[in-house]
Enzyme design. Sequence first.
Site, PDB file in Angstrom:
ATOM      1  CB  CYS A 116      24.174 -61.317  19.904  1.00  0.00           C
ATOM      2  SG  CYS A 116      23.299 -60.229  18.768  1.00  0.00           S
TER       3      CYS A 116
ATOM      4  CG  HIS B  94      27.747 -62.595  25.612  1.00  0.00           C
ATOM      5  ND1 HIS B  94      26.821 -63.558  25.306  1.00  0.00           N
ATOM      6  CD2 HIS B  94      27.060 -61.433  25.729  1.00  0.00           C
ATOM      7  CE1 HIS B  94      25.622 -63.007  25.230  1.00  0.00           C
ATOM      8  NE2 HIS B  94      25.729 -61.704  25.483  1.00  0.00           N
TER       9      HIS B  94
ATOM     10  CG  HIS C   8      24.973 -58.305  28.983  1.00  0.00           C
ATOM     11  ND1 HIS C   8      23.685 -58.698  29.268  1.00  0.00           N
ATOM     12  CD2 HIS C   8      25.271 -58.913  27.802  1.00  0.00           C
ATOM     13  CE1 HIS C   8      23.235 -59.501  28.323  1.00  0.00           C
ATOM     14  NE2 HIS C   8      24.184 -59.645  27.417  1.00  0.00           N
TER      15      HIS C   8
ATOM     16  NE  ARG D 187      17.664 -60.622  25.953  1.00  0.00           N
ATOM     17  CZ  ARG D 187      18.891 -60.305  25.546  1.00  0.00           C
ATOM     18  NH1 ARG D 187      19.313 -60.617  24.337  1.00  0.00           N
ATOM     19  NH2 ARG D 187      19.739 -59.692  26.370  1.00  0.00           N
ATOM     20  CG  ASP D 188      21.865 -62.690  25.767  1.00  0.00           C
ATOM     21  OD1 ASP D 188      22.076 -63.179  24.643  1.00  0.00           O
ATOM     22  OD2 ASP D 188      22.555 -61.768  26.230  1.00  0.00           O
TER      23      ASP D 188
ATOM     24  CG  ASN E 168      24.431 -63.886  28.578  1.00  0.00           C
ATOM     25  OD1 ASN E 168      23.643 -64.484  27.890  1.00  0.00           O
ATOM     26  ND2 ASN E 168      24.546 -62.573  28.562  1.00  0.00           N
TER      27      ASN E 168
HETATM   28  P1  HMG Z   1      12.798 -54.206  10.438  1.00  0.00           P
HETATM   29  O1  HMG Z   1      12.646 -55.356   9.500  1.00  0.00           O
HETATM   30  O2  HMG Z   1      13.678 -53.073  10.020  1.00  0.00           O
HETATM   31  O3  HMG Z   1      11.377 -53.669  10.903  1.00  0.00           O
HETATM   32  O4  HMG Z   1      13.319 -54.761  11.811  1.00  0.00           O
HETATM   33  P2  HMG Z   1      10.281 -52.868  10.162  1.00  0.00           P
HETATM   34  O5  HMG Z   1       9.842 -51.821  11.110  1.00  0.00           O
HETATM   35  O6  HMG Z   1      10.728 -52.468   8.783  1.00  0.00           O
HETATM   36  O7  HMG Z   1       9.129 -53.969  10.005  1.00  0.00           O
HETATM   37  C1  HMG Z   1       9.284 -55.111   9.176  1.00  0.00           C
HETATM   38  C2  HMG Z   1       8.309 -56.200   9.616  1.00  0.00           C
HETATM   39  O8  HMG Z   1       8.582 -56.586  10.954  1.00  0.00           O
HETATM   40  C3  HMG Z   1       6.841 -55.748   9.593  1.00  0.00           C
HETATM   41  O9  HMG Z   1       6.060 -56.888   9.284  1.00  0.00           O
HETATM   42  C4  HMG Z   1       6.586 -55.392  11.034  1.00  0.00           C
HETATM   43  O10 HMG Z   1       5.223 -55.539  11.384  1.00  0.00           O
HETATM   44  C5  HMG Z   1       7.424 -56.432  11.757  1.00  0.00           C
HETATM   45  P3  HMG Z   1       5.579 -57.202   7.778  1.00  0.00           P
HETATM   46  O11 HMG Z   1       4.813 -55.970   7.358  1.00  0.00           O
HETATM   47  O12 HMG Z   1       6.845 -57.406   6.993  1.00  0.00           O
HETATM   48  O13 HMG Z   1       4.770 -58.449   7.945  1.00  0.00           O
HETATM   49  N1  HMG Z   1       7.857 -55.985  13.082  1.00  0.00           N
HETATM   50  C6  HMG Z   1       7.539 -56.578  14.257  1.00  0.00           C
HETATM   51  N2  HMG Z   1       6.783 -57.649  14.555  1.00  0.00           N
HETATM   52  C7  HMG Z   1       6.644 -57.964  15.854  1.00  0.00           C
HETATM   53  N3  HMG Z   1       7.238 -57.285  16.857  1.00  0.00           N
HETATM   54  C8  HMG Z   1       8.013 -56.228  16.600  1.00  0.00           C
HETATM   55  C9  HMG Z   1       8.185 -55.824  15.248  1.00  0.00           C
HETATM   56  N4  HMG Z   1       8.865 -54.827  14.662  1.00  0.00           N
HETATM   57  C10 HMG Z   1       8.667 -54.927  13.359  1.00  0.00           C
HETATM   58  N5  HMG Z   1       8.610 -55.573  17.598  1.00  0.00           N
HETATM   59  C11 HMG Z   1      13.641 -54.758  14.153  1.00  0.00           C
HETATM   60  C12 HMG Z   1      13.642 -53.939  12.884  1.00  0.00           C
HETATM   61  C13 HMG Z   1      14.315 -53.949  15.230  1.00  0.00           C
HETATM   62  C14 HMG Z   1      12.206 -55.062  14.554  1.00  0.00           C
HETATM   63  C15 HMG Z   1      14.406 -56.083  13.868  1.00  0.00           C
HETATM   64  O14 HMG Z   1      15.658 -55.745  13.388  1.00  0.00           O
HETATM   65  C16 HMG Z   1      14.550 -56.944  15.088  1.00  0.00           C
HETATM   66  O15 HMG Z   1      13.592 -57.520  15.551  1.00  0.00           O
HETATM   67  N6  HMG Z   1      15.818 -57.072  15.624  1.00  0.00           N
HETATM   68  C17 HMG Z   1      16.050 -57.780  16.841  1.00  0.00           C
HETATM   69  C18 HMG Z   1      17.314 -58.544  16.757  1.00  0.00           C
HETATM   70  C19 HMG Z   1      17.564 -59.197  18.087  1.00  0.00           C
HETATM   71  O16 HMG Z   1      16.649 -59.548  18.831  1.00  0.00           O
HETATM   72  N7  HMG Z   1      18.855 -59.417  18.408  1.00  0.00           N
HETATM   73  C20 HMG Z   1      19.256 -60.047  19.609  1.00  0.00           C
HETATM   74  C21 HMG Z   1      19.014 -59.218  20.831  1.00  0.00           C
HETATM   75  S1  HMG Z   1      20.268 -57.997  21.123  1.00  0.00           S
HETATM   76  C22 HMG Z   1      21.480 -58.809  22.037  1.00  0.00           C
HETATM   77  O17 HMG Z   1      21.444 -60.003  22.141  1.00  0.00           O
HETATM   78  C23 HMG Z   1      22.537 -58.007  22.748  1.00  0.00           C
HETATM   79  C24 HMG Z   1      22.295 -57.890  24.256  1.00  0.00           C
HETATM   80  O18 HMG Z   1      22.200 -59.167  24.858  1.00  0.00           O
HETATM   81  C25 HMG Z   1      23.461 -57.117  24.913  1.00  0.00           C
HETATM   82  C26 HMG Z   1      24.845 -57.637  24.526  1.00  0.00           C
HETATM   83  O19 HMG Z   1      25.112 -58.844  24.638  1.00  0.00           O
HETATM   84  O20 HMG Z   1      25.652 -56.786  24.117  1.00  0.00           O
HETATM   85  C27 HMG Z   1      21.006 -57.129  24.561  1.00  0.00           C
HETATM   86 MG    MG Z   2      23.851 -60.426  25.367  1.00  0.00          MG
END
Ligand code: HMG
Ligand code: MG
Length: 311
Positions: free
Chosen positions: A243, A212, A210, A18-19, A252
Amino acid sequence: MEHLKWPAGVTIKEVGPRDGLQNEKTFISTEDKIAWINQLSESGLKHIEITSFVNPKWIPALSDAVAVATGIKKVPGVTYTALVPNLQGLERAFKADIDEVAVFMSASETHNLKNINKNIGETFPVLKDLVRDTISAGKLSRGYVSTVFGCPYEGKVDIESVIRVSETLFAMGIEELSLGDTIGVANPKQVQEVLEVLLKRFPADKLAMHFHDTRGTALANILVSLEMGITTFDSSLGGLGGCPYAPGAAGNVATDDLLYMLHGMGIHTGVDEQKLLHASQFIQDRIGRTLPSKSFQAASAVLSGKLGNTK
Ligand code: HMG
Ligand code: MG
């Protein structure tokens, strides 16, 4: 010299699929992801975060989440986790029969907004529903708080914000909280200071770290965390990762490096380093670039005869 207190064993949570993969430019085919996760499952790892059910437009690298999660060979005793941002993602995660749902948010407003398009206050009710439905479906629930040690947009992060987000996530019902050094800025003294505050509020066995490894401090930070009683660490094979919504974020801490250090210290993990060596080689070949893990590079050099084996 007084002997420092280290635990007999630690739990490693592998987040590479995933990450690690979420930030890679090369799209790894569904077939290769499945093959790689199957190798991880056979290595003795008991926790693997295999994908995320986020908006595929935001993270195209993991757009095949359902196919991956339903295509792997599940090994009994291994918990398969996925990152989920909202109820739409939860529906996909349930379809894929995920064991554990990881919810996530940041301690800093700007990173939260850039990463999930909501401010902190708006995120709480979304995650509350998510954790409630996860628990009532009989699944496990884990939380991440990002930018604990620094934010790419705001710099220093107020510990009060970390406490507030952590307390709110625990009150929702998560079983474990992973403290994210999202952009790898933490140093051992800061880790000690932050943990001293958090351990007054939360038991050590409910916290995971966690780190990085953007600036090469991850293992030093883990050592301090170990001394403070933390026994669960997230890591990514080969040091893959980062990220996409944190500019300059690197991978990581490498699982390979962490295992080398822990096993050398006599700390048990239950993970077979040799089996992971092959899994690192497999993903390096697919990614098409040299993986950052120093331990993996050293082991590969020994294998290919470039170095003498000094053991
Ligand atoms: P948004 O654009 O605000 O969502 O995104 P929305 O609710 O307004 O929906 C917009 C569109 O997205 C719609 O489709 C929804 O159907 C679709 P449209 O009508 O435009 O065709 N949609 C989805 N489709 C599939 N699966 C879903 C989903 N949700 C909405 N779940 C949202 C909000 C949170 C979804 C978006 O911002 C997002 O996906 N963000 C994820 C970003 C991400 O993955 N970042 C990396 C992970 S975090 C990380 O790495 C940190 C961590 O490792 C810890 C650390 O290191 O600190 C965990
Ligand atoms: Mg991370």
